[in-house]
Design a protein around this motif. Structure first.
Motif, PDB file in Angstrom:
ATOM      1  N   GLU A 131       0.819  -1.200  -0.006  1.00  6.58           N
ATOM      2  CA  GLU A 131       0.032  -0.214  -0.011  1.00  6.58           C
ATOM      3  C   GLU A 131       0.755   1.272  -0.091  1.00  6.58           C
ATOM      4  OE1 GLU A 131      -3.169   0.373  -0.265  1.00  6.58           O
ATOM      5  OE2 GLU A 131      -3.767  -1.765   0.031  1.00  6.58           O
ATOM      6  N   PRO A 132       0.379   2.101  -0.552  1.00  6.87           N
ATOM      7  CA  PRO A 132      -0.842   2.420  -1.326  1.00  6.87           C
ATOM      8  C   PRO A 132      -0.897   1.728  -2.830  1.00  6.87           C
ATOM      9  CG  PRO A 132       0.353   4.798  -1.637  1.00  6.87           C
ATOM     10  CD  PRO A 132       1.265   3.547  -0.694  1.00  6.87           C
ATOM     11  N   ALA A 133      -1.629   0.902  -3.085  1.00  8.08           N
ATOM     12  CA  ALA A 133      -1.457  -0.224  -4.124  1.00  8.08           C
ATOM     13  C   ALA A 133      -1.491   0.549  -5.263  1.00  8.08           C
ATOM     14  CB  ALA A 133      -2.731  -1.047  -4.011  1.00  8.08           C
ATOM     15  N   TYR A 134      -2.283   1.795  -5.502  1.00  9.03           N
ATOM     16  CA  TYR A 134      -2.009   2.495  -6.863  1.00  9.03           C
ATOM     17  C   TYR A 134      -0.921   3.459  -6.851  1.00  9.03           C
ATOM     18  CZ  TYR A 134      -6.112  -0.312  -7.516  1.00  9.03           C
ATOM     19  OH  TYR A 134      -7.151  -1.273  -7.932  1.00  9.03           O
ATOM     20  N   ALA A 135      -0.100   3.583  -6.009  1.00  7.75           N
ATOM     21  CA  ALA A 135       0.847   4.560  -5.790  1.00  7.75           C
ATOM     22  C   ALA A 135       2.233   4.341  -5.208  1.00  7.75           C
ATOM     23  CB  ALA A 135       0.581   5.835  -5.491  1.00  7.75           C
ATOM     24  N   ILE A 136       2.456   2.958  -4.974  1.00 10.28           N
ATOM     25  CA  ILE A 136       3.541   2.694  -4.537  1.00 10.28           C
ATOM     26  C   ILE A 136       5.045   2.917  -5.067  1.00 10.28           C
ATOM     27  CG2 ILE A 136       2.971   0.494  -3.172  1.00 10.28           C
ATOM     28  CD1 ILE A 136       3.525  -1.110  -5.650  1.00 10.28           C
ATOM     29  N   HIS A 137       6.093   3.070  -4.354  1.00  9.85           N
ATOM     30  CA  HIS A 137       7.332   3.670  -5.100  1.00  9.85           C
ATOM     31  C   HIS A 137       8.372   2.690  -4.861  1.00  9.85           C
ATOM     32  CE1 HIS A 137       5.361   7.358  -4.533  1.00  9.85           C
ATOM     33  NE2 HIS A 137       5.493   7.463  -3.424  1.00  9.85           N
ATOM     34  N   GLY A 138       9.111   2.395  -3.581  1.00  9.80           N
ATOM     35  CA  GLY A 138      10.142   1.394  -3.641  1.00  9.80           C
ATOM     36  C   GLY A 138      10.096  -0.034  -2.792  1.00  9.80           C
ATOM     37  N   ASP A 139       9.149  -0.271  -2.280  1.00 16.66           N
ATOM     38  CA  ASP A 139       9.061  -1.381  -1.672  1.00 16.66           C
ATOM     39  C   ASP A 139       8.536  -2.650  -2.327  1.00 16.66           C
ATOM     40  OD1 ASP A 139       9.289   0.074   0.838  1.00 16.66           O
ATOM     41  OD2 ASP A 139       7.439  -0.411   1.711  1.00 16.66           O
ATOM     42  N   ASN A 140       8.968  -3.713  -2.006  1.00 10.39           N
ATOM     43  CA  ASN A 140       9.031  -4.795  -3.054  1.00 10.39           C
ATOM     44  C   ASN A 140       9.132  -6.110  -2.166  1.00 10.39           C
ATOM     45  OD1 ASN A 140       9.218  -6.692  -5.529  1.00 10.39           O
ATOM     46  ND2 ASN A 140       8.491  -5.011  -6.069  1.00 10.39           N
ATOM     47  N   PHE A 141       8.768  -7.342  -2.747  1.00  7.20           N
ATOM     48  CA  PHE A 141       8.844  -8.554  -2.100  1.00  7.20           C
ATOM     49  C   PHE A 141       9.255  -9.535  -3.046  1.00  7.20           C
ATOM     50  CE2 PHE A 141       4.401  -7.988  -2.372  1.00  7.20           C
ATOM     51  CZ  PHE A 141       4.166  -8.970  -2.966  1.00  7.20           C
ATOM     52  N   ASP A 199       5.631   3.861   1.754  1.00  4.45           N
ATOM     53  CA  ASP A 199       4.948   2.737   1.166  1.00  4.45           C
ATOM     54  C   ASP A 199       4.920   1.859   2.375  1.00  4.45           C
ATOM     55  OD1 ASP A 199       5.306   3.192  -1.359  1.00  4.45           O
ATOM     56  OD2 ASP A 199       7.025   1.993  -1.890  1.00  4.45           O
ATOM     57  N   GLU A 200       3.830   0.906   2.360  1.00  5.76           N
ATOM     58  CA  GLU A 200       3.429   0.283   3.506  1.00  5.76           C
ATOM     59  C   GLU A 200       3.445  -1.337   2.980  1.00  5.76           C
ATOM     60  OE1 GLU A 200       0.626   3.437   5.623  1.00  5.76           O
ATOM     61  OE2 GLU A 200      -0.313   1.566   4.828  1.00  5.76           O
ATOM     62  N   LEU A 201       4.282  -2.098   3.438  1.00  2.00           N
ATOM     63  CA  LEU A 201       4.593  -3.652   2.878  1.00  2.00           C
ATOM     64  C   LEU A 201       4.282  -4.550   3.902  1.00  2.00           C
ATOM     65  CD1 LEU A 201       7.186  -5.155   0.794  1.00  2.00           C
ATOM     66  CD2 LEU A 201       6.821  -6.152   2.941  1.00  2.00           C
ATOM     67  N   VAL A 202       3.550  -5.609   3.885  1.00  2.00           N
ATOM     68  CA  VAL A 202       3.453  -6.767   4.972  1.00  2.00           C
ATOM     69  C   VAL A 202       3.389  -8.005   4.192  1.00  2.00           C
ATOM     70  CG1 VAL A 202       2.042  -7.684   6.733  1.00  2.00           C
ATOM     71  CG2 VAL A 202       1.867  -5.017   6.473  1.00  2.00           C
ATOM     72  N   VAL A 203       4.166  -8.788   4.545  1.00  2.00           N
ATOM     73  CA  VAL A 203       4.333 -10.264   4.082  1.00  2.00           C
ATOM     74  C   VAL A 203       4.071 -11.270   5.120  1.00  2.00           C
ATOM     75  CG1 VAL A 203       5.859 -12.081   2.775  1.00  2.00           C
ATOM     76  CG2 VAL A 203       5.996  -9.508   2.161  1.00  2.00           C
ATOM     77  N   CYS A 204       3.474 -12.220   5.113  1.00  5.45           N
ATOM     78  CA  CYS A 204       2.948 -13.180   5.974  1.00  5.45           C
ATOM     79  C   CYS A 204       3.436 -14.425   5.684  1.00  5.45           C
ATOM     80  CB  CYS A 204       1.556 -13.151   6.686  1.00  5.45           C
ATOM     81  SG  CYS A 204       1.180 -14.559   7.621  1.00  5.45           S
ATOM     82  N   VAL A 205       4.313 -15.398   6.248  1.00  5.42           N
ATOM     83  CA  VAL A 205       4.311 -16.736   5.895  1.00  5.42           C
ATOM     84  C   VAL A 205       4.205 -17.658   7.243  1.00  5.42           C
ATOM     85  CG1 VAL A 205       6.475 -18.432   5.522  1.00  5.42           C
ATOM     86  CG2 VAL A 205       6.619 -16.003   4.557  1.00  5.42           C
ATOM     87  N   ASP A 206       3.369 -18.438   6.841  1.00  5.84           N
ATOM     88  CA  ASP A 206       2.883 -19.515   7.841  1.00  5.84           C
ATOM     89  C   ASP A 206       3.640 -20.676   7.489  1.00  5.84           C
ATOM     90  OD1 ASP A 206       1.139 -17.922   8.999  1.00  5.84           O
ATOM     91  OD2 ASP A 206      -0.835 -18.822   7.797  1.00  5.84           O
ATOM     92  N   TRP A 207       4.402 -21.441   8.373  1.00  7.23           N
ATOM     93  CA  TRP A 207       5.291 -22.477   8.335  1.00  7.23           C
ATOM     94  C   TRP A 207       4.435 -23.734   8.864  1.00  7.23           C
ATOM     95  CZ3 TRP A 207       9.518 -22.886   5.433  1.00  7.23           C
ATOM     96  CH2 TRP A 207      10.166 -23.884   5.530  1.00  7.23           C
TER      97      TRP A 207
END
Length: 399
Positions: A179-189, A376-384
């Motif tokens: 987020e913001p989904a339509y105006a992100i800049h440099g965050d990535n995964f 930018d706001e980035l969240v990644v979740c990994v369930d192991w």
């Protein structure tokens, strides 16, 4: 030829832009479908948008309050009685290896809506998802349907760089959102898997707009190039560092958290080169997992990187966040902070991995109030989930 096989053949042989037309025609002929519609989840995961050549003539459906959204969230077929003639609308998840693309809605008369038909149509919706992923190489139709509004050029570049928004395998499930989904800049995964490993990277290029996006593109592709050469993650970081420094001479750099998971054991090697954070939920305890910080990629010439180690256990949930999440300021101009973030992670504890990032970002938006996001706001979740002994033994016998 059975109805299922006939529809399958029609989908596989359709032109990339004509998948929906082929599905609609084949389902009408072989399942007596009264209506067929394909909906794609938008980039912000807020609405489902119909696939059509005339998007201005259609209305999106809310993702969280519609029957179609219920099927999307549960990832299970959901039947709804239609107003016409007691027919049934079946809302079927269009999902590829855990990546949730959208919903296929098929209206059937009640006598045609049998358990076998539901099972077959569910499988056909999954097949359609695979064909959409392939078709996107040759047509913009399905990517256009994901847009509730226009993307900035920087956001266009970032979304095209991503592997997907979610992924599921026996050993793990991943969900991610920007987020913001339509105006992100440099965050990535980014992620990649082999028979024995999962490699995951969280990157944050400094700056704004196109410059941040270009910087992140260079970093992600440098990491991919090194990874595909089969080298260790510490050397992956070193080679990406050299590529960035050669281009920008330390004036621009990329914060990165790089991890390599051993699927059989849960052992993880980590290179912490910047600001992304890792949090772990184990049982009911949510806590940050700190690592020894190393220099961001590209800050200095020929920086040596050293991998650290930790271990994940079956049942662990890992949450990765960028500084745009944990450093967000609320209405009282106070940073979001560890306590609030831990509460948000705990509140999403019963959700599947694919739904967790959006839930955490909603909590963050409420904390921020009316103020727009300034990063930018980035969240990644990994369930192991890990492997049991039988899985490990079977994997060891494969050539």
């Amino acid at each position: 030829m059975s109805g299922f096989l006939a529809v399958e053949r029609a989908v596989r042989t359709a032109d990339p832009h004509a998948l929906l037309d082929a599905v609609r025609s084949a389902l009408t002929e072989h399942y007596e479908a009264l209506r067929v519609e394909l909906l794609m989840a938008d980039y912000g995961l807020t609405v489902l948008q119909p696939v059509t050549s005339l998007p201005e003539t259609t209305q999106p459906l809310p993702l969280h309050t519609s029957p179609e959204g219920r099927a999307f969230g549960s990832q299970e077929p959901y039947g709804q009685y239609a107003a016409q003639d007691g027919a049934v609308d079946l809302h079927l998840p269009v999902t590829v290896r855990g990546d949730r693309l959208g919903i296929l809605t098929v209206r059937l008369s009640r006598h045609r809506c049998t358990p076998q038909a539901v099972e077959e149509l569910t499988a056909l919706a999954e097949l359609l998802g695979h064909e959409i992923v392939v078709a996107q190489r040759d047509t913009d139709l399905y990517l256009q349907a994901r847009r509730a509004s226009r993307l900035t050029l920087a956001a266009e570049m970032q979304w095209q760089l991503l592997p997907g928004r979610s992924c599921t395998r026996k050993e793990y499930a991943i969900g991610a959102q920007l987020e913001p989904a339509y105006a992100i800049h440099g965050d990535n995964f980014d992620w990649a898997t082999t028979a024995e490993t999962l490699t995951l990277s969280i990157t944050n290029g400094m700056g704004e707009g196109i410059q941040a996006s270009l910087l992140t593109n260079l970093a992600v592709n440098a990491l991919r190039n090194a990874r595909r050469a089969g080298i260790d993650i510490a050397d992956q970081a070193a080679l990406a560092d050299q590529a960035l420094y050669a281009q920008h001479r330390g004036a621009q750099y990329v914060s990165t958290l790089l991890l390599s998971f051993e699927l059989a054991t849960g052992r993880v090697r980590v290179v912490d080169a910047g600001s992304p954070q890792l949090w772990r939920q184990r049982d009911k305890v949510v806590e940050r997992v700190p690592f020894e910080a190393q220099f961001p990629l590209g800050m200095f010439e020929e920086t040596p990187y050293v991998a650290q180690h930790f271990e994940v256990l079956p049942g662990d949930r890992l949450i990765f966040v960028s500084d745009g999440v944990y450093a967000t300021h609320g209405t009282a101009d106070e940073a979001y902070g560890e306590r609030a973030l831990a509460r948000a992670i705990h509140a999403a504890g019963l959700l599947p991995a694919a739904a967790v990032p959006r839930a955490v970002l909603r909590e963050l938006a409420e904390y921020r109030g009316a103020s727009p996001a300034d990063d930018d706001e980035l969240v990644v979740c990994v369930d192991w989930f890990g492997r049991d002994a039988a899985d490990t033994a079977e994997a060891g016998t494969k050539p």
